[in-house]
Design an enzyme around this catalytic site. Sequence first.
Site: not given
Length: 492
Positions: A166, A175, A192, A244, A266, A294, A456
Amino acid sequence: MTETRIVNSPILQEYLRQIAPDRGVFIGGEFRAAEKTFAVTDPATGDVVGQIADGSSADAQAAVEAAEQALVAWRQTSPRERSVILRRAFDLMLEEEEQLTLLISAEHGKALTDARAEVRYAAEFFRWFSEEAVRIEGTYVPAPGGGARTIVTHRPIGVVALITPWNFPAAMATRKLAPALAAGCTALLRPASFTPLTSLAVMHILVRAGVPAGVVNMVPSSHASEISDIWLAAEPVRAVSFTGSTRVGQILMAEAAKRILVSSMELGGNAPFVVAPDADLDAAVEGALVAKLRGGGQACTAANRLYVHADVAEEFTRRYVARISAMPVGPAIDPHTQIGPVISEAAAAEMHGYVDGALAEGARMALQLEVPCGGSFFPPTVLTDVPLDATILQTEVFGPISPIATWTDEEELLAAVNGTEFGLASYVFSQDLQWAMKFAESMEVGMVGINRGLISDPAAPFGGVKQSGIGREGGHEGVHEFLETQYLSVNW
Ligand code: NAD
């Protein structure tokens, strides 16, 4: 601020009307209703943002069949055709930046600036993989022993199951979807249950971009494992890509093992943020703010433990605390808000537990902000004098808590940095680039930001080592998670 509730935004209401969450099961190119719906709420207020169709196991099965049928033609499409569709999805997503920003903020709670940044980041995966789709290379070489030519090609794995968290409702979906489509796979997505609406909006964008029926399918569900259990057991499904927690990743890998599915994982992180004595402290503070706060501290790359050299710890803390003190915490509808709520009341309660635990283990409270009443807000908190072996430094803390520990001995620092089961992201701030690079290379992590708090990037391989995961998303590597290698030995 005139309006106080994001759900009342006319732009959002119109967008919700367009994406029609009550027909949020997407199978074979058709948006369908389900017997039941479940509520998606704004964590800042508890307001219901939408009631989304609650997909059933029959829907999960139907989605597999649709994806299997669509695979026959999709895997044969030219890379250029797939590339053009993905590029269109990028353009469409940016055209809907305003609507998507509001939708992400509404169902996740993150500040509008964070949500807007996420839309751009998420869209970028479509652009990047539209470019990668036409650059999937193979090799053709003489066999070393002679007498044959070796041809190596990469082809789509097939039907893939994608399961997302989420914390980045748009980006975690794109992605995975973008490289899967670029590779020529067909996809099953389960978003999610806290944040399925943004994924539904992405489905509508993909339809308009020209993705053929059945190539992408989505089954939202309030039951975490009901859908994934069917997908992982279904014969046509050949790969699972999950983002998750490490705990759920372990469960899914055990399921995937039964059918030897290609598995991309991931998983959780616990990023160290190292400040050397010669660091540019203003840059380090700004980097820490981005890396920590963030999305309200709910990123897998979030700086979870700050290790600041003892010579500069006091000054770093003073500047860091001053900056956080000036950050408005509130609902995303207020454009001044920089930090929103955490995802749920349970998450807020968990944060209180971490802070109490750290204080009991000897940490000191340097700052705890005020937060609005109602909603699942947790006050941004800075802890200092955190012992190097404190529990909070070993745990993935998914919220706005900044535990600061000090260091003097480099070996002891490295042992602490590498002393958890996680190995996702990390950050190093030093003006001595040679030292920073050397230290970065000795860290057991998949990604390092050197003098940067934001790592990222769709064009770079995102992923972790140790229990933070297997595989990479983004970069040149991302598409290979959805390709299998075949080699032909040709008699010459
Ligand atoms: P989570 O593991 O609880 O849930 C992730 C997804 O799995 C959700 O869709 C959830 O509904 C589903 N799920 C939960 N239990 C399941 C089960 N038994 N079977 C099948 N599906 C199940 O994680 P979360 O709370 O949604 O997200 C936060 C976690 O995600 C953090 O640990 C964070 O570090 C991690 N994360 C990692 C990355 C990365 O790229 N490494 C990125 C974002 C988030």
